[in-house]
Motif scaffolding. Structure first.
Motif, PDB file in Angstrom:
ATOM      1  N   MET A   1      63.993  15.333  22.785  1.00  0.00           N
ATOM      2  CA  MET A   1      65.368  15.055  22.236  1.00  0.00           C
ATOM      3  C   MET A   1      66.289  14.605  23.236  1.00  0.00           C
ATOM      4  N   GLU A   2      66.345  15.195  24.689  1.00  0.00           N
ATOM      5  CA  GLU A   2      66.972  14.774  25.697  1.00  0.00           C
ATOM      6  C   GLU A   2      66.318  13.577  26.294  1.00  0.00           C
ATOM      7  N   GLN A   3      65.111  13.426  26.453  1.00  0.00           N
ATOM      8  CA  GLN A   3      64.454  12.278  27.187  1.00  0.00           C
ATOM      9  C   GLN A   3      64.679  10.966  26.176  1.00  0.00           C
ATOM     10  N   GLU A   4      64.681  11.054  25.117  1.00  0.00           N
ATOM     11  CA  GLU A   4      64.709   9.862  24.264  1.00  0.00           C
ATOM     12  C   GLU A   4      66.123   9.709  23.765  1.00  0.00           C
ATOM     13  N   ASN A   5      66.925  10.684  24.002  1.00  0.00           N
ATOM     14  CA  ASN A   5      68.572  10.649  23.728  1.00  0.00           C
ATOM     15  C   ASN A   5      68.732  10.623  22.239  1.00  0.00           C
ATOM     16  N   LEU A   6      67.744  11.621  21.566  1.00  0.00           N
ATOM     17  CA  LEU A   6      67.769  11.663  20.111  1.00  0.00           C
ATOM     18  C   LEU A   6      68.412  12.769  19.470  1.00  0.00           C
ATOM     19  N   ASN A   7      69.119  12.776  18.197  1.00  0.00           N
ATOM     20  CA  ASN A   7      69.737  14.116  17.749  1.00  0.00           C
ATOM     21  C   ASN A   7      68.408  14.654  17.063  1.00  0.00           C
ATOM     22  N   PHE A   8      68.881  15.853  16.535  1.00  0.00           N
ATOM     23  CA  PHE A   8      67.651  16.579  15.611  1.00  0.00           C
ATOM     24  C   PHE A   8      67.274  16.033  14.502  1.00  0.00           C
ATOM     25  N   THR A   9      68.029  15.159  13.744  1.00  0.00           N
ATOM     26  CA  THR A   9      67.849  14.864  12.467  1.00  0.00           C
ATOM     27  C   THR A   9      66.921  13.280  12.512  1.00  0.00           C
ATOM     28  N   THR A  10      67.345  12.622  13.558  1.00  0.00           N
ATOM     29  CA  THR A  10      66.418  11.575  13.853  1.00  0.00           C
ATOM     30  C   THR A  10      64.983  11.972  14.598  1.00  0.00           C
ATOM     31  N   LEU A  11      65.093  12.863  15.464  1.00  0.00           N
ATOM     32  CA  LEU A  11      63.697  13.179  15.801  1.00  0.00           C
ATOM     33  C   LEU A  11      62.680  13.759  14.569  1.00  0.00           C
ATOM     34  N   MET A  12      63.463  14.740  13.781  1.00  0.00           N
ATOM     35  CA  MET A  12      62.748  15.269  12.602  1.00  0.00           C
ATOM     36  C   MET A  12      62.235  13.819  11.506  1.00  0.00           C
ATOM     37  N   LYS A  13      62.900  12.915  11.392  1.00  0.00           N
ATOM     38  CA  LYS A  13      62.663  11.962  10.685  1.00  0.00           C
ATOM     39  C   LYS A  13      61.502  11.049  11.069  1.00  0.00           C
ATOM     40  N   SER A  14      61.451  11.024  12.720  1.00  0.00           N
ATOM     41  CA  SER A  14      60.378  10.561  13.281  1.00  0.00           C
ATOM     42  C   SER A  14      59.267  11.316  12.974  1.00  0.00           C
ATOM     43  N   TYR A  15      59.317  12.461  13.314  1.00  0.00           N
ATOM     44  CA  TYR A  15      57.999  13.387  12.814  1.00  0.00           C
ATOM     45  C   TYR A  15      57.547  13.284  11.523  1.00  0.00           C
ATOM     46  N   SER A  16      58.480  13.006  10.774  1.00  0.00           N
ATOM     47  CA  SER A  16      58.011  13.026   9.393  1.00  0.00           C
ATOM     48  C   SER A  16      57.425  11.857   8.989  1.00  0.00           C
ATOM     49  N   ASP A  17      57.901  10.607   9.377  1.00  0.00           N
ATOM     50  CA  ASP A  17      57.330   9.335   9.392  1.00  0.00           C
ATOM     51  C   ASP A  17      55.678   9.332   9.845  1.00  0.00           C
ATOM     52  N   GLU A  18      55.448  10.088  11.032  1.00  0.00           N
ATOM     53  CA  GLU A  18      54.172  10.199  11.592  1.00  0.00           C
ATOM     54  C   GLU A  18      53.313  10.770  10.865  1.00  0.00           C
ATOM     55  N   HIS A  19      53.862  12.068  10.273  1.00  0.00           N
ATOM     56  CA  HIS A  19      53.043  12.775   9.445  1.00  0.00           C
ATOM     57  C   HIS A  19      52.626  12.139   8.155  1.00  0.00           C
ATOM     58  N   GLN A  20      53.684  11.301   7.549  1.00  0.00           N
ATOM     59  CA  GLN A  20      53.379  10.631   6.191  1.00  0.00           C
ATOM     60  C   GLN A  20      52.164   9.566   6.574  1.00  0.00           C
ATOM     61  N   GLN A  21      52.309   9.034   7.610  1.00  0.00           N
ATOM     62  CA  GLN A  21      51.358   7.950   7.753  1.00  0.00           C
ATOM     63  C   GLN A  21      49.995   8.501   8.146  1.00  0.00           C
ATOM     64  N   GLY A  22      50.055   9.794   8.750  1.00  0.00           N
ATOM     65  CA  GLY A  22      48.765  10.217   8.780  1.00  0.00           C
ATOM     66  C   GLY A  22      48.100  10.714   7.477  1.00  0.00           C
ATOM     67  N   TYR A  23      48.799  11.308   6.691  1.00  0.00           N
ATOM     68  CA  TYR A  23      48.434  11.820   5.228  1.00  0.00           C
ATOM     69  C   TYR A  23      48.037  10.615   4.407  1.00  0.00           C
ATOM     70  N   LEU A  24      48.670   9.471   4.658  1.00  0.00           N
ATOM     71  CA  LEU A  24      48.222   8.325   3.792  1.00  0.00           C
ATOM     72  C   LEU A  24      47.069   7.796   4.292  1.00  0.00           C
ATOM     73  N   SER A  25      46.802   7.803   5.452  1.00  0.00           N
ATOM     74  CA  SER A  25      45.611   7.047   6.062  1.00  0.00           C
ATOM     75  C   SER A  25      44.442   7.839   6.051  1.00  0.00           C
ATOM     76  N   ASP A  26      44.457   9.151   5.617  1.00  0.00           N
ATOM     77  CA  ASP A  26      43.413  10.211   5.619  1.00  0.00           C
ATOM     78  C   ASP A  26      43.033  10.277   4.328  1.00  0.00           C
ATOM     79  N   THR A  27      42.229   9.592   3.471  1.00  0.00           N
ATOM     80  CA  THR A  27      41.840   9.528   2.061  1.00  0.00           C
ATOM     81  C   THR A  27      40.736  10.497   1.957  1.00  0.00           C
ATOM     82  N   LEU A  28      40.448  10.890   0.696  1.00  0.00           N
ATOM     83  CA  LEU A  28      39.157  11.818   0.294  1.00  0.00           C
ATOM     84  C   LEU A  28      37.949  11.054   0.002  1.00  0.00           C
ATOM     85  N   SER A  29      36.629  11.541   0.350  1.00  0.00           N
ATOM     86  CA  SER A  29      35.663  10.916  -0.084  1.00  0.00           C
ATOM     87  C   SER A  29      35.482  10.921  -1.473  1.00  0.00           C
ATOM     88  N   ASP A  30      34.547  10.381  -2.137  1.00  0.00           N
ATOM     89  CA  ASP A  30      34.407  10.513  -3.627  1.00  0.00           C
ATOM     90  C   ASP A  30      33.744  11.688  -3.701  1.00  0.00           C
TER      91      ASP A  30
END
Length: 99
Positions: free
Chosen positions: A1-30
């Motif tokens: 947070m300090e290094q990138e000068n981010l507040n808590f909400t912005t940092l959590m939104k960034s993490y949330s977006d990363e996790h969302q992309q990870g889950y969307l790209s990870d599909t189940l096999s047939d």
């Protein structure tokens, strides 16, 4: 947070977006999807079988449960139970679950 000068909400939104992309790209096999569908099907089938074997309907169950006395025992009742319990030890008997 300090290094990138981010507040808590912005940092959590960034993490949330990363996790969302990870889950969307990870599909189940047939095979995995088929296995999960079979587990769900078997679970629903087992539930229906359990419910079909139950002779008491839900309204009867609730009516029966409403009549259970959940009040605290009086001091006299508790003392009597303890006296009976301790007498079993005096008689060298295994204590019964009477409490």
């Amino acid at each position: 947070m300090e290094q990138e000068n981010l507040n808590f909400t912005t940092l959590m939104k960034s993490y949330s977006d990363e996790h969302q992309q990870g889950y969307l790209s990870d599909t189940l096999s047939d095979d995995e999807m088929t296995q999960l569908q079979m587990l769900a099907y078997n679970s629903l089938l087992e539930q229906k079988q359990l419910e079909a074997g139950n002779e008491e309907n839900f309204d009867e169950y609730l009516a029966r449960k409403r009549h259970i006395n959940c009040e605290m025992p009086s001091r006299a009742d508790a003392a009597l139970s303890m006296q009976r319990y301790s007498m079993q030890f005096q008689d060298n008997k295994e204590p019964a679950n009477q409490l």
